[in-house]
Design an enzyme around this catalytic site. Structure first.
Site, short mmCIF file in Angstrom:
data_model
loop_
_atom_site.label_atom_id
_atom_site.label_comp_id
_atom_site.label_asym_id
_atom_site.label_seq_id
_atom_site.Cartn_x
_atom_site.Cartn_y
_atom_site.Cartn_z
N LYS A 29 2.87 15.43 30.52
CA LYS A 29 4.23 14.97 30.28
C LYS A 29 4.31 14.10 29.01
O LYS A 29 5.20 14.27 28.18
CB LYS A 29 4.74 14.16 31.47
CG LYS A 29 5.04 14.96 32.72
CD LYS A 29 5.70 14.05 33.76
CE LYS A 29 6.04 14.81 35.02
NZ LYS A 29 6.72 13.95 36.02
N GLY A 31 23.69 2.57 34.56
CA GLY A 31 23.93 1.36 35.32
C GLY A 31 22.66 0.60 35.62
O GLY A 31 22.69 -0.48 36.20
N GLU A 41 0.83 -1.20 0.00
CA GLU A 41 0.00 0.00 0.00
C GLU A 41 0.87 1.26 0.00
O GLU A 41 1.80 1.38 0.79
CB GLU A 41 -0.90 -0.02 1.24
CG GLU A 41 -1.79 1.20 1.39
CD GLU A 41 -2.68 1.14 2.62
OE1 GLU A 41 -3.62 1.93 2.72
OE2 GLU A 41 -2.42 0.28 3.50
N CYS A 54 -5.52 -3.06 2.01
CA CYS A 54 -5.41 -3.17 3.48
C CYS A 54 -6.76 -3.32 4.17
O CYS A 54 -7.30 -4.41 4.25
CB CYS A 54 -4.63 -1.97 4.03
SG CYS A 54 -3.78 -2.35 5.60
N LYS A 76 -9.13 2.59 -2.75
CA LYS A 76 -9.42 1.99 -1.46
C LYS A 76 -10.84 2.36 -1.04
O LYS A 76 -11.21 3.55 -1.02
CB LYS A 76 -8.40 2.46 -0.42
CG LYS A 76 -8.48 1.74 0.92
CD LYS A 76 -7.30 2.13 1.81
CE LYS A 76 -7.28 1.37 3.12
NZ LYS A 76 -6.09 1.70 3.94
#
Length: 553
Positions: A522, A294, A45, A150, A114
């Site tokens: 955030k 770490g 597609e 699709c 489509k």
């Protein structure tokens, strides 16, 4: 009448906006398919424009470029070689459509629009495309192909129309992004369409990363009895030839190459690796920079980066503070040695002192709190961004989905970066992926053989080390509990009461729910990161930042 046909599935990795490069890629695929004896090449597609092109498709200059390159590809089919069925945007009467164009005999022989435009989750195709009518088959050299794009395969309406109008082979051009368990979902839907229509189906999907989406390929062919006759390798480009024969009036596919798709942790790791590789290389970054603490999140991020780009393009920086343990310094160094990546050390203590001097007159006698902790995180973020500015390499943020869900992250601190490998990966999955990578190295990975992450990094209690003796579970529930609660609240969009009914403490669920809602501002400022689940933060899950609703149902 044609009784034999070779159809090549062109599972390619296009780049959004690089129309000329994508046309060159399609041209090469057609040449390779010709060497394999193909009569027809089927691409994915919007392979010519790259998928998803979003608002690029409304730009007249972009439309003109697509039109020019499609006409050039069509003209080349006059050589008598394979035809090409390719996805592309197409403008007709000022309206933009998502189409499959059949190129053959030196021209655009036919085109199908489509029909079913998805408008949910990460998809908003109705923003830029108009839907087409229910399609009939296209005629390719005497064979009636039922072409779908699709989403047209996800319900039975288009298949039913194609079957009733005489299609002989169903062909689906796809831009289907990866998420966990998506391969089985696609295959089950294809089986349903084959069962309903009694027609074989060709399913071609793209590979590659595009912003937060990553495409796994996994293209396949099912015969009219729904038997799997061929499957392309996942996560890699491939030209897969399939041989077809007409027997007793019906078309059947001979058995071709069949590659089992990656599943579980292997698939997630492949998705993160390919998503990062394409984001970095397609955007032209020379490499990446990672704050290596770490801890397990930064260690796994570094491992993915080394596997995606090669250790030589990964630079890690350890930025100790007075609260950084000797163990963390040792573990960061051990991780860098295992991965073969560069490691620098820059103390942030001078920056902490400078900010203390600057802000003491304004803070007065206020007790130290998360403000001072965030200054440490932001000092590290500033250090990494300065190195990025100086070298051109992109910073990778290292936060995981558990942290981003509840806001356990610092804006302009550890959230700094251009891309987040773990954005859609919960902490418990981070642990599982680290152990998986220590026992596995798949083809195409550029990192080291054997262990990639030190055992102590995996087993030690997680800590941000922003104050003495700090541990994540001082602030958060244990991650195995937190992630199960988040699975209900985020992945399944359940209310508080429904999650409590699954055996969790009400006060704890309410606390997590409040943190989840309060952290939306955030998340809106977080860098992009590869989509893994069906409810990734961003385009999959869109909540308002200003949100007074606190419903618990």
């Amino acid at each position: 009448m044609t009784d034999a046909l070779t159809i090549a599935l062109a599972q390619l990795n296009p780049t959004v906006g690089d129309v000329t490069g994508n046309a060159r890629q399609l041209r090469s695929a057609r040449e390779e398919a010709a060497r394999l004896g193909a009569d027809l090449v089927v691409a994915s597609e919007l392979a010519l424009s790259g998928y998803p092109p979003e608002d690029l498709v409304v730009r007249p200059s972009f439309q003109e470029t697509v039109h020019r390159e499609l006409q050039a590809l069509a003209a080349e089919t006059e050589d008598g070689g394979p035809g090409l069925l390719v996805g592309t945007p197409w403008v007709d009467g000022g309206t933009v459509y998502n189409v499959a164009a059949l190129l053959d005999g030196g021209r655009i022989a036919d085109m199908r629009r489509k029909y079913d435009l998805p408008n949910y989750g990460v998809f908003d195709e109705k923003r830029v495309f108009a839907g087409g009518p229910l399609p009939g088959p296209v005629n390719f050299r005497g064979v009636r192909l039922g072409v779908m794009i699709c989403e047209d395969m996800w319900t039975d309406e288009v298949t039913e129309c194609l079957e009733e109008s005489g299609a002989e082979i169903l062909v689906v051009l796809n831009g289907s992004p990866f998420e966990v368990d998506k391969v089985d979902q696609r295959l089950n839907l294809a089986v349903a369409r084959v069962t309903e229509s009694r027609l074989p189906i060709i399913y071609v999907n793209q590979v590659g990363g595009q912003d937060e989406l990553v495409f796994d390929g996994s293209s396949f062919v099912l015969d009219a009895d729904a038997a799997l006759k061929g499957q392309a390798v996942s996560w890699r480009e491939e030209i897969l030839p399939t041989t077809w024969r007409r027997e007793n009036g019906a078309w059947h596919c001979e058995t071709a190459e069949r590659n089992p798709p990656a599943e579980g942790l292997a698939a997630i790791y492949e998705a993160m690796t390919l998503g990062l590789r394409d984001y970095v290389t397609k955007n032209g970054f020379p490499g990446v920079i990672i704050g290596l603490s770490g801890g397990i999140d930064s260690a796994l991020t570094a491992a993915v980066a080394a596997d995606a780009l090669g250790p030589g393009r990964v630079r890690c920086v350890m930025m100790p503070s007075p609260y950084t343990s000797a163990e963390s310094l040792e573990d960061a160094a051990a991780t860098a040695r295992l991965l073969g990546v560069a490691l620098d050390e820059v103390s942030i203590e001078p920056a902490m002192g400078a900010f203390d001097t600057m802000l003491r007159p304004l803070f007065g006698n206020a007790e130290a709190d998360t403000t001072e902790e965030n200054i440490q995180a932001r000092s590290r973020g500033m250090t990494l961004m300065a190195l990025s500015n100086k070298t051109g390499s992109m910073v990778l943020s290292t936060g995981n989905k558990s942290e981003m869900s509840v806001g356990y992250a610092t804006l302009y601190g550890d959230m700094c970066g251009g891309y987040s490998v773990l954005k859609d990966v919960y902490k418990t999955t981070v642990f599982a992926l680290a152990r998986w990578r220590n026992g596995n190295r798949l083809p195409g990975m550029l990192g080291p053989e054997g262990r990639a992450i030190p055992e102590r990094v995996i087993v030690k209690p997680p800590s941000a080390e922003l104050k003495p003796d700090q541990r994540d579970d001082d602030t958060l529930p244990p991650y195995d509990t937190l992630d199960r609660i988040l699975d209900g609240l985020v992945e399944r969009d359940m209310g508080v009461d429904a999650v409590v009914e699954e055996g969790f403490d009400r006060a704890l669920v309410l606390r997590v729910w409040r943190m989840l809602l309060g952290a939306e501002y955030k998340r809106r400022q977080a860098p992009p990161g590869v989509k893994i689940t069906s409810r990734s933060f961003g385009r999959d899950r869109r909540y308002p930042i200003v949100n007074a609703f606190r419903g618990r149902d």
